[in-house]
Write a protein that holds these residues in place. Structure first.
Motif, mmCIF file in Angstrom:
data_model
loop_
_atom_site.group_PDB
_atom_site.id
_atom_site.type_symbol
_atom_site.label_atom_id
_atom_site.label_comp_id
_atom_site.label_asym_id
_atom_site.label_seq_id
_atom_site.Cartn_x
_atom_site.Cartn_y
_atom_site.Cartn_z
ATOM 1 N N CYS A 1 48.912 -6.376 -7.870
ATOM 2 C CA CYS A 1 48.274 -7.324 -8.281
ATOM 3 C C CYS A 1 48.491 -8.770 -7.788
ATOM 4 C CB CYS A 1 48.017 -7.253 -9.842
ATOM 5 S SG CYS A 1 49.466 -7.855 -10.633
ATOM 6 N N ILE A 2 47.442 -9.536 -7.675
ATOM 7 C CA ILE A 2 47.791 -10.988 -7.552
ATOM 8 C C ILE A 2 47.987 -11.658 -8.744
ATOM 9 C CG2 ILE A 2 46.652 -13.025 -6.625
ATOM 10 C CD1 ILE A 2 44.739 -10.925 -5.091
ATOM 11 N N ALA A 3 49.097 -12.169 -8.790
ATOM 12 C CA ALA A 3 49.555 -13.046 -9.917
ATOM 13 C C ALA A 3 49.568 -14.538 -9.828
ATOM 14 C CB ALA A 3 51.070 -12.596 -10.285
ATOM 15 N N SER A 4 49.039 -15.368 -10.464
ATOM 16 C CA SER A 4 48.710 -16.893 -10.471
ATOM 17 C C SER A 4 48.837 -17.401 -11.648
ATOM 18 C CB SER A 4 47.716 -17.145 -9.386
ATOM 19 O OG SER A 4 46.491 -16.644 -10.172
ATOM 20 N N LEU B 1 55.158 -3.000 3.469
ATOM 21 C CA LEU B 1 53.929 -2.423 4.242
ATOM 22 C C LEU B 1 52.634 -2.330 3.450
ATOM 23 C CD1 LEU B 1 53.256 -1.065 6.828
ATOM 24 C CD2 LEU B 1 54.124 1.075 5.953
ATOM 25 N N LEU B 2 52.975 -1.789 2.146
ATOM 26 C CA LEU B 2 51.793 -1.639 1.227
ATOM 27 C C LEU B 2 50.757 -3.268 1.253
ATOM 28 C CD1 LEU B 2 50.606 0.510 -0.553
ATOM 29 C CD2 LEU B 2 51.918 -0.578 -2.520
ATOM 30 N N ILE B 3 51.859 -4.284 0.893
ATOM 31 C CA ILE B 3 51.186 -5.462 0.916
ATOM 32 C C ILE B 3 50.513 -5.974 2.378
ATOM 33 C CG2 ILE B 3 51.542 -8.024 0.396
ATOM 34 C CD1 ILE B 3 53.934 -7.083 -1.564
ATOM 35 N N ASP B 4 51.290 -5.606 3.140
ATOM 36 C CA ASP B 4 50.828 -6.248 4.623
ATOM 37 C C ASP B 4 49.484 -5.696 5.040
ATOM 38 O OD1 ASP B 4 52.633 -7.896 4.724
ATOM 39 O OD2 ASP B 4 54.100 -6.826 5.959
ATOM 40 N N VAL C 1 55.889 -18.397 -9.714
ATOM 41 C CA VAL C 1 54.611 -18.135 -10.500
ATOM 42 C C VAL C 1 54.324 -18.713 -11.583
ATOM 43 C CG1 VAL C 1 52.561 -16.266 -10.934
ATOM 44 C CG2 VAL C 1 54.140 -16.160 -8.744
ATOM 45 N N GLU C 2 55.240 -18.416 -12.777
ATOM 46 C CA GLU C 2 54.857 -18.928 -14.048
ATOM 47 C C GLU C 2 55.036 -20.321 -14.233
ATOM 48 O OE1 GLU C 2 56.336 -15.649 -17.117
ATOM 49 O OE2 GLU C 2 57.773 -16.405 -15.746
ATOM 50 N N ASN C 3 55.755 -21.018 -13.005
ATOM 51 C CA ASN C 3 55.708 -22.547 -13.083
ATOM 52 C C ASN C 3 54.843 -23.222 -12.122
ATOM 53 O OD1 ASN C 3 57.916 -23.510 -14.806
ATOM 54 N ND2 ASN C 3 58.660 -21.645 -14.045
ATOM 55 N N GLY C 4 53.836 -22.400 -11.703
ATOM 56 C CA GLY C 4 52.535 -22.985 -11.039
ATOM 57 C C GLY C 4 52.741 -23.319 -9.482
ATOM 58 N N HIS C 5 54.056 -22.521 -8.783
ATOM 59 C CA HIS C 5 54.076 -22.711 -7.428
ATOM 60 C C HIS C 5 53.572 -22.264 -6.523
ATOM 61 C CE1 HIS C 5 57.491 -25.914 -8.810
ATOM 62 N NE2 HIS C 5 57.988 -24.702 -9.512
ATOM 63 N N GLY C 6 52.408 -21.238 -6.861
ATOM 64 C CA GLY C 6 52.018 -20.512 -6.185
ATOM 65 C C GLY C 6 51.483 -19.069 -6.472
ATOM 66 N N TYR C 7 50.573 -18.390 -5.831
ATOM 67 C CA TYR C 7 50.460 -17.085 -6.150
ATOM 68 C C TYR C 7 51.298 -15.963 -5.260
ATOM 69 C CZ TYR C 7 48.201 -15.616 -1.758
ATOM 70 O OH TYR C 7 48.118 -15.390 -0.530
ATOM 71 N N ALA C 8 51.564 -14.829 -5.977
ATOM 72 C CA ALA C 8 52.240 -13.765 -5.140
ATOM 73 C C ALA C 8 51.742 -12.482 -5.532
ATOM 74 C CB ALA C 8 53.590 -13.654 -5.800
ATOM 75 N N ILE C 9 51.967 -11.459 -4.764
ATOM 76 C CA ILE C 9 51.334 -10.167 -4.711
ATOM 77 C C ILE C 9 52.470 -9.187 -5.382
ATOM 78 C CG2 ILE C 9 50.415 -8.094 -3.616
ATOM 79 C CD1 ILE C 9 49.084 -10.311 -1.694
ATOM 80 N N MET C 10 52.574 -8.620 -6.432
ATOM 81 C CA MET C 10 53.482 -7.730 -6.991
ATOM 82 C C MET C 10 53.028 -6.775 -8.053
ATOM 83 S SD MET C 10 54.943 -10.806 -9.761
ATOM 84 C CE MET C 10 54.885 -11.794 -8.539
ATOM 85 N N GLY C 11 53.882 -5.823 -8.377
ATOM 86 C CA GLY C 11 53.618 -4.714 -9.329
ATOM 87 C C GLY C 11 53.343 -5.324 -10.517
ATOM 88 N N SER C 12 52.593 -4.683 -11.314
ATOM 89 C CA SER C 12 51.968 -5.244 -12.826
ATOM 90 C C SER C 12 53.081 -5.075 -13.718
ATOM 91 C CB SER C 12 50.863 -4.376 -13.290
ATOM 92 O OG SER C 12 51.134 -3.060 -13.094
ATOM 93 N N VAL D 1 45.285 -0.350 -5.692
ATOM 94 C CA VAL D 1 46.763 -0.147 -4.686
ATOM 95 C C VAL D 1 47.699 0.141 -5.630
ATOM 96 C CG1 VAL D 1 48.233 -1.150 -2.994
ATOM 97 C CG2 VAL D 1 45.614 -1.554 -2.779
ATOM 98 N N MET D 2 48.434 1.290 -5.539
ATOM 99 C CA MET D 2 49.401 1.655 -6.469
ATOM 100 C C MET D 2 50.879 1.830 -5.859
ATOM 101 S SD MET D 2 47.386 2.260 -9.294
ATOM 102 C CE MET D 2 48.558 3.240 -10.264
ATOM 103 N N ARG D 3 51.882 1.286 -6.772
ATOM 104 C CA ARG D 3 53.363 1.714 -6.541
ATOM 105 C C ARG D 3 53.975 2.632 -7.358
ATOM 106 N NH1 ARG D 3 57.704 -3.367 -6.398
ATOM 107 N NH2 ARG D 3 59.308 -2.148 -5.187
ATOM 108 N N ARG D 4 54.563 3.531 -6.815
ATOM 109 C CA ARG D 4 55.165 4.481 -7.701
ATOM 110 C C ARG D 4 56.705 4.480 -7.797
ATOM 111 N NH1 ARG D 4 50.708 6.412 -5.013
ATOM 112 N NH2 ARG D 4 49.155 7.073 -6.148
ATOM 113 N N THR D 5 57.401 4.779 -8.950
ATOM 114 C CA THR D 5 58.813 4.874 -9.060
ATOM 115 C C THR D 5 59.145 6.434 -9.211
ATOM 116 O OG1 THR D 5 58.946 2.659 -9.721
ATOM 117 C CG2 THR D 5 60.574 3.963 -10.405
#
Length: 289
Positions: A165-168, A193-196, A223-234, A256-260
């Motif tokens: 997800c996109i986190a902002s 690769l998934l993100i790109d 991200v929590e301090n408002g410096h930008g957005y990021a794409i990361m796992g939920s 788009v899923m990421r598995r462990t």
């Protein structure tokens, strides 16, 4: 030559430096130099020589150094088998895991396992997912925890999956992302690769990277301090209520899923501790750890 000698050769071959090898093994430089000479006397050959650029190995030394990893692995296998001859579950379980698993999941998991099997000890190596594969493949680790889609020919179990997800800090519109500051972080090749791939499906221009940090949890703090957005796992955003999240979707409108995964070699189940851990893992809800 004993196990310690093989370890000396293995570390020296990696470091190519007497001082750094001694520091790694907690051996003084004079004591290490003396022991290397004793090994040379024992095998009847010169193994190393020094120059202004550091340590170099002779052909004989190169052969022994390259054999050291195989010898150390074999010695550990023998120790495992001896320990396995005792009744019950005991010994040291060697685990290779990603940073996320080591920080957020393993502490609780190992505590629960040790409650059931108090004679167990653990050796945990925190590495990238690709290195997890290598360590389990060479039997330097009994169990591996990796994230992403990597080919593994032996046993593996899906532990959990999460949406990317996109986190902002503030609400964003996906179409405006190329103009917004993005925080990137070091991650496994498969995740990058998934993100790109998702980015290329949606945009024809590169992202505007404002920060590059070393870890995912550092990125989350930014991200929590408002410096930008990021794409990361939920998963890392679980219980984070003050961050906006937008699940990203592929061209078929699927999340788009990421598995462990947990991986191991089937033959290692003959070791009581490994079999007990794999069975125990089946009882765990990793999402709730």
């Amino acid at each position: 030559m004993d196990e310690r000698d093989w370890l000396i050769l293995h570390i020296l071959y990696e470091k190519r430096n007497i001082t750094k090898t001694g520091q790694t093994l907690f051996i003084s430089q004079p004591a290490l130099t003396t022991r290397l000479r004793q090994i040379e006397d024992e095998v009847g050959a010169k193994l190393i020589y020094r120059s202004g650029k550091g340590i170099h190995f002779t052909p004989q030394g190169e052969y022994l150094a390259k054999s050291s990893k195989e010898m150390l692995t074999r010695i550990q296998e023998i120790k495992d088998r001896i320990t396995n001859m005792h009744e019950g579950v005991r010994g040291t379980l060697r685990i290779a895991a990603t940073h996320y698993m080591t920080k957020y999941k393993l502490p609780r998991l190992l505590k629960l396992f040790k409650t059931n099997y108090p004679q167990m000890e653990f050796k945990v190596n925190t590495v990238w997912s690709k290195e997890v594969l290598n360590l389990v493949n060479t039997q330097e680790a009994h169990i591996g925890f990796m994230r992403g889609e990597y080919s593994w020919p032996d046993e593996r179990k899906l532990l959990f999956e999460e949406t990317m997800c996109i986190a902002s800090k503030e609400p964003v519109v996906i179409q405006s992302l190329p103009k917004l500051p993005r925080i990137s972080y070091r991650t496994d090749e498969s995740v990058q690769l998934l993100i790109d791939s998702w980015w290329r499906e949606n945009f024809t221009v590169p992202p505007s990277i404002s920060m590059e940090v070393d870890r995912l949890d550092t990125c989350k703090d930014m991200v929590e301090n408002g410096h930008g957005y990021a794409i990361m796992g939920s998963m890392i955003l679980h219980k984070t209520d003050d961050v906006y999240k937008i699940v990203i979707r592929d061209k078929n409108n699927q999340p788009v899923m990421r598995r462990t995964w947990m991986i191991y070699q089937k033959e290692s189940l003959s070791i009581n501790a490994v079999r007990a851990f794999v069975d125990f893992s089946d009882t765990i809800d990793y999402l709730e750890l």
